[in-house]
Design a protein around this motif. Structure first.
Motif, PDB file in Angstrom:
ATOM      1  N   LYS A  36     -81.040  45.455  19.452  1.00  0.00           N
ATOM      2  CA  LYS A  36     -81.487  46.907  18.826  1.00  0.00           C
ATOM      3  C   LYS A  36     -81.514  46.925  17.319  1.00  0.00           C
ATOM      4  O   LYS A  36     -82.513  47.418  16.712  1.00  0.00           O
ATOM      5  CB  LYS A  36     -81.003  47.939  19.744  1.00  0.00           C
ATOM      6  N   ILE A  37     -80.406  46.530  16.972  1.00  0.00           N
ATOM      7  CA  ILE A  37     -80.107  46.607  15.633  1.00  0.00           C
ATOM      8  C   ILE A  37     -81.374  45.773  14.786  1.00  0.00           C
ATOM      9  O   ILE A  37     -81.847  46.153  13.844  1.00  0.00           O
ATOM     10  CB  ILE A  37     -78.902  46.402  15.060  1.00  0.00           C
ATOM     11  N   ALA A  38     -81.544  44.681  15.122  1.00  0.00           N
ATOM     12  CA  ALA A  38     -82.424  43.600  14.798  1.00  0.00           C
ATOM     13  C   ALA A  38     -83.776  44.245  14.567  1.00  0.00           C
ATOM     14  O   ALA A  38     -84.324  44.159  13.739  1.00  0.00           O
ATOM     15  CB  ALA A  38     -82.077  42.434  15.318  1.00  0.00           C
ATOM     16  N   GLN A  39     -84.212  44.963  15.905  1.00  0.00           N
ATOM     17  CA  GLN A  39     -85.462  45.442  15.956  1.00  0.00           C
ATOM     18  C   GLN A  39     -85.578  46.784  15.033  1.00  0.00           C
ATOM     19  O   GLN A  39     -86.731  46.624  14.393  1.00  0.00           O
ATOM     20  CB  GLN A  39     -85.736  45.687  17.479  1.00  0.00           C
ATOM     21  N   LEU A  40     -84.671  47.653  15.029  1.00  0.00           N
ATOM     22  CA  LEU A  40     -84.984  48.675  13.960  1.00  0.00           C
ATOM     23  C   LEU A  40     -84.774  48.103  12.591  1.00  0.00           C
ATOM     24  O   LEU A  40     -85.568  48.881  11.891  1.00  0.00           O
ATOM     25  CB  LEU A  40     -83.662  49.436  14.339  1.00  0.00           C
ATOM     26  N   THR A  41     -83.957  47.318  12.312  1.00  0.00           N
ATOM     27  CA  THR A  41     -84.023  46.715  11.043  1.00  0.00           C
ATOM     28  C   THR A  41     -85.533  46.114  10.660  1.00  0.00           C
ATOM     29  O   THR A  41     -85.812  46.594   9.325  1.00  0.00           O
ATOM     30  CB  THR A  41     -82.953  45.878  10.642  1.00  0.00           C
ATOM     31  N   SER A  42     -86.048  45.392  11.285  1.00  0.00           N
ATOM     32  CA  SER A  42     -87.194  44.899  11.243  1.00  0.00           C
ATOM     33  C   SER A  42     -88.045  45.845  11.109  1.00  0.00           C
ATOM     34  O   SER A  42     -89.261  45.631  10.271  1.00  0.00           O
ATOM     35  CB  SER A  42     -87.698  43.739  12.317  1.00  0.00           C
ATOM     36  N   LYS A  43     -88.346  46.853  11.949  1.00  0.00           N
ATOM     37  CA  LYS A  43     -89.265  47.817  11.810  1.00  0.00           C
ATOM     38  C   LYS A  43     -89.140  48.723  10.558  1.00  0.00           C
ATOM     39  O   LYS A  43     -90.103  49.092  10.112  1.00  0.00           O
ATOM     40  CB  LYS A  43     -89.105  49.064  13.181  1.00  0.00           C
ATOM     41  N   GLU A  44     -87.819  49.010  10.332  1.00  0.00           N
ATOM     42  CA  GLU A  44     -87.519  49.757   8.805  1.00  0.00           C
ATOM     43  C   GLU A  44     -88.195  49.084   7.834  1.00  0.00           C
ATOM     44  O   GLU A  44     -88.826  49.514   6.941  1.00  0.00           O
ATOM     45  CB  GLU A  44     -86.325  50.291   8.812  1.00  0.00           C
ATOM     46  N   ILE A  45     -87.658  47.663   7.625  1.00  0.00           N
ATOM     47  CA  ILE A  45     -88.146  46.820   6.494  1.00  0.00           C
ATOM     48  C   ILE A  45     -89.644  46.857   6.223  1.00  0.00           C
ATOM     49  O   ILE A  45     -90.085  46.738   5.176  1.00  0.00           O
ATOM     50  CB  ILE A  45     -87.207  45.712   6.509  1.00  0.00           C
ATOM     51  N   GLY A  46     -90.129  46.553   7.352  1.00  0.00           N
ATOM     52  CA  GLY A  46     -91.685  46.499   7.604  1.00  0.00           C
ATOM     53  C   GLY A  46     -92.537  47.631   7.067  1.00  0.00           C
ATOM     54  O   GLY A  46     -93.467  47.423   6.524  1.00  0.00           O
ATOM     55  N   SER A  47     -91.792  48.876   7.254  1.00  0.00           N
ATOM     56  CA  SER A  47     -92.443  50.151   6.762  1.00  0.00           C
ATOM     57  C   SER A  47     -92.374  50.290   5.267  1.00  0.00           C
ATOM     58  O   SER A  47     -93.071  51.168   4.731  1.00  0.00           O
ATOM     59  CB  SER A  47     -91.706  51.312   7.425  1.00  0.00           C
ATOM     60  N   TYR A  48     -91.401  49.547   4.456  1.00  0.00           N
ATOM     61  CA  TYR A  48     -91.319  49.647   3.068  1.00  0.00           C
ATOM     62  C   TYR A  48     -92.674  48.972   2.229  1.00  0.00           C
ATOM     63  O   TYR A  48     -93.233  48.125   2.725  1.00  0.00           O
ATOM     64  CB  TYR A  48     -90.060  48.635   2.712  1.00  0.00           C
ATOM     65  N   PRO A  49     -93.098  49.870   1.435  1.00  0.00           N
ATOM     66  CA  PRO A  49     -94.414  49.300   0.601  1.00  0.00           C
ATOM     67  C   PRO A  49     -94.088  48.126  -0.441  1.00  0.00           C
ATOM     68  O   PRO A  49     -94.980  47.670  -0.983  1.00  0.00           O
ATOM     69  CB  PRO A  49     -94.525  50.514  -0.128  1.00  0.00           C
ATOM     70  N   ASP A  51     -92.602  44.068  -1.845  1.00  0.00           N
ATOM     71  CA  ASP A  51     -92.665  42.966  -1.062  1.00  0.00           C
ATOM     72  C   ASP A  51     -91.602  42.267  -1.093  1.00  0.00           C
ATOM     73  O   ASP A  51     -91.101  41.179  -0.578  1.00  0.00           O
ATOM     74  CB  ASP A  51     -93.627  41.831  -2.031  1.00  0.00           C
ATOM     75  N   HIS A  52     -90.284  42.808  -1.781  1.00  0.00           N
ATOM     76  CA  HIS A  52     -88.950  42.307  -1.849  1.00  0.00           C
ATOM     77  C   HIS A  52     -87.996  43.461  -1.428  1.00  0.00           C
ATOM     78  O   HIS A  52     -88.121  44.619  -1.701  1.00  0.00           O
ATOM     79  CB  HIS A  52     -88.625  41.756  -3.437  1.00  0.00           C
ATOM     80  N   VAL A  53     -86.978  42.891  -0.705  1.00  0.00           N
ATOM     81  CA  VAL A  53     -85.975  43.958  -0.356  1.00  0.00           C
ATOM     82  C   VAL A  53     -84.472  43.641  -0.798  1.00  0.00           C
ATOM     83  O   VAL A  53     -84.363  42.230  -0.909  1.00  0.00           O
ATOM     84  CB  VAL A  53     -86.054  44.162   1.080  1.00  0.00           C
ATOM     85  N   TRP A  54     -83.541  44.237  -0.825  1.00  0.00           N
ATOM     86  CA  TRP A  54     -82.161  43.804  -1.036  1.00  0.00           C
ATOM     87  C   TRP A  54     -81.630  43.682   0.247  1.00  0.00           C
ATOM     88  O   TRP A  54     -81.485  44.318   1.153  1.00  0.00           O
ATOM     89  CB  TRP A  54     -81.438  44.724  -1.901  1.00  0.00           C
ATOM     90  N   ARG A  55     -81.077  42.319   0.344  1.00  0.00           N
ATOM     91  CA  ARG A  55     -80.358  42.081   1.724  1.00  0.00           C
ATOM     92  C   ARG A  55     -78.846  41.796   1.609  1.00  0.00           C
ATOM     93  O   ARG A  55     -78.375  41.383   0.366  1.00  0.00           O
ATOM     94  CB  ARG A  55     -80.807  40.661   2.167  1.00  0.00           C
ATOM     95  N   SER A  56     -78.227  42.342   2.481  1.00  0.00           N
ATOM     96  CA  SER A  56     -76.635  42.233   2.326  1.00  0.00           C
ATOM     97  C   SER A  56     -76.080  40.768   2.612  1.00  0.00           C
ATOM     98  O   SER A  56     -76.569  40.423   3.383  1.00  0.00           O
ATOM     99  CB  SER A  56     -75.937  43.180   3.260  1.00  0.00           C
ATOM    100  N   CYS A  57     -75.115  40.444   1.735  1.00  0.00           N
ATOM    101  CA  CYS A  57     -74.489  39.194   1.706  1.00  0.00           C
ATOM    102  C   CYS A  57     -73.153  39.372   1.435  1.00  0.00           C
ATOM    103  O   CYS A  57     -72.569  38.955   0.370  1.00  0.00           O
ATOM    104  CB  CYS A  57     -75.269  38.175   0.778  1.00  0.00           C
ATOM    105  N   GLY A  58     -72.170  39.826   2.567  1.00  0.00           N
ATOM    106  CA  GLY A  58     -71.061  39.697   2.345  1.00  0.00           C
ATOM    107  C   GLY A  58     -70.726  41.104   1.239  1.00  0.00           C
ATOM    108  O   GLY A  58     -71.307  42.328   1.842  1.00  0.00           O
ATOM    109  N   ARG A  59     -70.023  40.950   0.244  1.00  0.00           N
ATOM    110  CA  ARG A  59     -70.143  42.213  -0.602  1.00  0.00           C
ATOM    111  C   ARG A  59     -71.087  42.344  -1.857  1.00  0.00           C
ATOM    112  O   ARG A  59     -70.924  43.120  -2.651  1.00  0.00           O
ATOM    113  CB  ARG A  59     -68.706  42.238  -1.325  1.00  0.00           C
ATOM    114  N   SER A  60     -71.806  41.612  -1.574  1.00  0.00           N
ATOM    115  CA  SER A  60     -73.164  41.415  -2.497  1.00  0.00           C
ATOM    116  C   SER A  60     -74.363  41.628  -1.934  1.00  0.00           C
ATOM    117  O   SER A  60     -74.382  41.594  -0.698  1.00  0.00           O
ATOM    118  CB  SER A  60     -72.947  40.317  -3.490  1.00  0.00           C
TER     119      SER A  60
END
Length: 114
Positions: A36-49, A51-60
């Motif tokens: 569910k988390i993966a599906q919601l995240t994918s849906k949310e990110i897909g709605s962003y206008p 072409d690039h997003v910030w992805r969490s990578c540990g503490r950065s």
């Protein structure tokens, strides 16, 4: 083998199968939440206008192409579905084993009372 030892063996099997079944049920619930988390995240990110997003990578965070991130999430969903399929098979096996052990236990107890 005495009736008492058979009864004890069946009871031990029942406890073991029940314990394993509880563990499998917890794992399935955890995988469903991850899916569910993966599906919601994918849906949310897909709605962003953008072409690039910030992805969490540990503490950065790292800047990543949106389509790559969505593809990674879809890949993760595929892995989760495979794991759920395997656990569902195991769950069905364990549930059948629990039911058979209960029936055997019931039959042994009824024979002992006669």
């Amino acid at each position: 083998m005495s009736n008492t030892s058979v009864l004890a063996d069946v009871a031990n099997s029942l406890r073991s199968y029940s314990s394993q079944l509880g563990s499998v049920n917890q794992q399935l619930a955890h995988l469903e939440n991850q899916e569910k988390i993966a599906q919601l995240t994918s849906k949310e990110i897909g709605s962003y206008p953008t072409d690039h997003v910030w992805r969490s990578c540990g503490r950065s965070f790292i800047l990543q192409d949106k389509s790559k991130y969505i593809a990674d999430l879809e890949h993760d969903e595929g892995i989760i579905k495979d794991q759920k399929k395997n656990l569902t098979i195991k769950q069905n096996y364990l549930q059948t084993s629990v039911d058979k052990a209960k029936d055997t236990l019931k039959t042994l107890v009824e024979k002992g009372n006669q």
